[in-house]
Each structure stands twice: as structure tokens, then as C-alpha cells.
Design a protein around this motif. Structure first.
Motif, PDB file in Angstrom:
ATOM      1  N   MET A   1       0.768  -1.237  -0.078  1.00 23.43           N
ATOM      2  CA  MET A   1      -0.170   0.030   0.048  1.00 23.43           C
ATOM      3  C   MET A   1       0.777   1.016   0.180  1.00 23.43           C
ATOM      4  O   MET A   1       1.905   1.282   0.737  1.00 23.43           O
ATOM      5  CB  MET A   1      -0.840  -0.070   1.330  1.00 23.43           C
ATOM      6  CG  MET A   1      -2.185  -0.991   1.114  1.00 23.43           C
ATOM      7  SD  MET A   1      -3.375  -0.585   2.694  1.00 23.43           S
ATOM      8  CE  MET A   1      -2.424  -1.233   3.879  1.00 23.43           C
ATOM      9  N   ASP A   2       0.554   2.207  -0.650  1.00 26.02           N
ATOM     10  CA  ASP A   2       1.164   3.658  -0.733  1.00 26.02           C
ATOM     11  C   ASP A   2       0.727   4.416   0.513  1.00 26.02           C
ATOM     12  O   ASP A   2      -0.160   4.042   1.474  1.00 26.02           O
ATOM     13  CB  ASP A   2       0.891   4.352  -1.817  1.00 26.02           C
ATOM     14  CG  ASP A   2      -0.733   4.887  -2.010  1.00 26.02           C
ATOM     15  OD1 ASP A   2      -1.144   4.267  -1.645  1.00 26.02           O
ATOM     16  OD2 ASP A   2      -0.732   5.764  -2.873  1.00 26.02           O
TER      17      ASP A   2
ATOM     18  N   VAL B   1       1.884   9.522   7.462  1.00 21.43           N
ATOM     19  CA  VAL B   1       1.354   8.070   7.749  1.00 21.43           C
ATOM     20  C   VAL B   1       1.124   7.874   9.290  1.00 21.43           C
ATOM     21  O   VAL B   1       0.094   7.679   9.869  1.00 21.43           O
ATOM     22  CB  VAL B   1       1.960   6.850   7.010  1.00 21.43           C
ATOM     23  CG1 VAL B   1       1.021   5.421   7.522  1.00 21.43           C
ATOM     24  CG2 VAL B   1       1.624   6.900   5.454  1.00 21.43           C
ATOM     25  N   SER B   2       2.372   8.163   9.892  1.00 24.38           N
ATOM     26  CA  SER B   2       2.325   8.045  11.531  1.00 24.38           C
ATOM     27  C   SER B   2       1.446   9.038  12.240  1.00 24.38           C
ATOM     28  O   SER B   2       0.745   8.696  12.988  1.00 24.38           O
ATOM     29  CB  SER B   2       4.000   8.401  11.938  1.00 24.38           C
ATOM     30  OG  SER B   2       4.520   7.588  11.635  1.00 24.38           O
TER      31      SER B   2
ATOM     32  N   THR C   1      -2.606   3.703   2.928  1.00 27.69           N
ATOM     33  CA  THR C   1      -2.359   3.144   4.467  1.00 27.69           C
ATOM     34  C   THR C   1      -3.066   4.185   5.545  1.00 27.69           C
ATOM     35  O   THR C   1      -3.815   4.058   6.410  1.00 27.69           O
ATOM     36  CB  THR C   1      -0.834   3.230   4.723  1.00 27.69           C
ATOM     37  OG1 THR C   1      -0.443   2.270   3.817  1.00 27.69           O
ATOM     38  CG2 THR C   1      -0.704   2.604   6.000  1.00 27.69           C
ATOM     39  N   ALA C   2      -2.716   5.595   5.249  1.00 28.54           N
ATOM     40  CA  ALA C   2      -3.591   6.817   5.978  1.00 28.54           C
ATOM     41  C   ALA C   2      -5.003   6.463   5.955  1.00 28.54           C
ATOM     42  O   ALA C   2      -5.755   6.815   7.010  1.00 28.54           O
ATOM     43  CB  ALA C   2      -2.977   8.042   5.577  1.00 28.54           C
TER      44      ALA C   2
ATOM     45  N   SER D   1       1.140  -2.914   8.134  1.00 27.14           N
ATOM     46  CA  SER D   1       1.764  -2.646   6.939  1.00 27.14           C
ATOM     47  C   SER D   1       3.017  -1.488   7.200  1.00 27.14           C
ATOM     48  O   SER D   1       3.812  -1.377   6.415  1.00 27.14           O
ATOM     49  CB  SER D   1       0.655  -2.032   5.900  1.00 27.14           C
ATOM     50  OG  SER D   1       1.124  -1.886   4.696  1.00 27.14           O
ATOM     51  N   TYR D   2       2.548  -0.465   7.762  1.00 35.40           N
ATOM     52  CA  TYR D   2       3.411   0.626   7.867  1.00 35.40           C
ATOM     53  C   TYR D   2       4.632   0.078   8.644  1.00 35.40           C
ATOM     54  O   TYR D   2       5.765   0.858   8.296  1.00 35.40           O
ATOM     55  CB  TYR D   2       2.888   1.595   8.547  1.00 35.40           C
ATOM     56  CG  TYR D   2       3.722   2.923   8.710  1.00 35.40           C
ATOM     57  CD1 TYR D   2       4.230   3.620   7.631  1.00 35.40           C
ATOM     58  CD2 TYR D   2       4.179   3.357   9.796  1.00 35.40           C
ATOM     59  CE1 TYR D   2       4.799   4.825   7.819  1.00 35.40           C
ATOM     60  CE2 TYR D   2       4.960   4.441   9.925  1.00 35.40           C
ATOM     61  CZ  TYR D   2       5.127   5.201   8.853  1.00 35.40           C
ATOM     62  OH  TYR D   2       5.988   6.326   8.993  1.00 35.40           O
ATOM     63  N   LYS D   3       4.621  -0.541   9.730  1.00 32.98           N
ATOM     64  CA  LYS D   3       5.727  -1.168  10.584  1.00 32.98           C
ATOM     65  C   LYS D   3       6.743  -1.974   9.673  1.00 32.98           C
ATOM     66  O   LYS D   3       8.040  -1.831   9.950  1.00 32.98           O
ATOM     67  CB  LYS D   3       5.041  -2.117  11.460  1.00 32.98           C
ATOM     68  CG  LYS D   3       6.034  -2.266  12.565  1.00 32.98           C
ATOM     69  CD  LYS D   3       5.462  -3.172  13.743  1.00 32.98           C
ATOM     70  CE  LYS D   3       6.483  -3.737  14.786  1.00 32.98           C
ATOM     71  NZ  LYS D   3       6.005  -4.663  15.643  1.00 32.98           N
TER      72      LYS D   3
END
Length: 112
Positions: A1-2, A34-35, A6-7, A23-25
Motif C-alpha cells: 500500500m502507498d 502516515v504516522s 495506508t492513511a 503494513s506501515y511497521k
């Protein structure tokens, strides 16, 4: 995912938040955008639980006002929609009312 996807997914139920988080981790490149939205969406989910408990207690104590109190449970849904709009516009703007409270509160999201 971009990053944008993701956001946005982070605001779609707690399962969506978990999918976006893991996914972000696992990414090598981390993005503050995103964070930020992971923090905001987690804050809205925590706020939703608190509102549900409070309205449940208020409805039990004052059943004649249950219609008014049940409208309070729509607030998290509205905040989630506003968060999705912010994420889709790729802005790091806090959700209204509670967003600024949850900025930089979840240190495990900042360690990336």
C-alpha cells in the motif's frame, strides 16, 4: 500500500487500523504523514470507546434522555469521516475537537 492508502485505511475500523499499522511497521521507508494519521485514527477509536461507556451509563441513569445521549455516539463516526477526508487530501491536520490532544501521544508510532 502507498502512504495515502495506508492513511485512509487506518480510519476504517480498528481492523483497518491494525492492517495499516502492520503494513506501515514493515516498511523500510517511514513517513511522518502516515504516522500522524495512525495517531489520529487511534485517538478517535479510543474516544469512541470512552463515549460509548459514558453514553451507556447516562442512558442507564437517565433513560428519558436516551435519544439525545445516543446521538453522542455519532460523534466518532463524524470524526472518522473528517479524518478520511484529511488523509485523502494528504494534509496533516488534526480531527476537530480531539485531534490536537492525541498528537504525539502514542510513542510507539514515533519510534519508526
Amino acid at each position: 500500500m502507498d502512504n495515502k492508502t495506508t492513511a485512509i485505511v487506518s480510519y476504517i475500523t480498528i481492523v483497518g487500523w491494525l492492517i495499516a499499522y502492520f503494513s506501515y511497521k514493515n516498511r523500510t521507508e517511514k513517513d511522518a504523514y502516515v504516522s500522524y494519521h495512525l495517531e489520529q485514527s487511534l485517538g478517535v477509536f479510543i474516544f469512541s470507546i470512552i463515549i460509548s461507556v459514558i453514553t451507556g451509563i447516562l442512558i442507564t441513569v437517565i433513560p428519558t434522555l436516551s435519544g439525545i445521549f445516543s446521538l453522542l455516539t455519532l460523534a466518532p463516526l463524524i470524526l472518522l469521516v473528517l479524518g478520511i477526508i484529511n488523509a485523502s487530501n494528504e494534509v496533516t491536520k488534526p480531527v476537530p475537537l480531539i485531534g490536537s490532544f492525541f498528537e504525539r501521544k502514542f510513542s510507539f508510532l514515533q519510534k519508526f
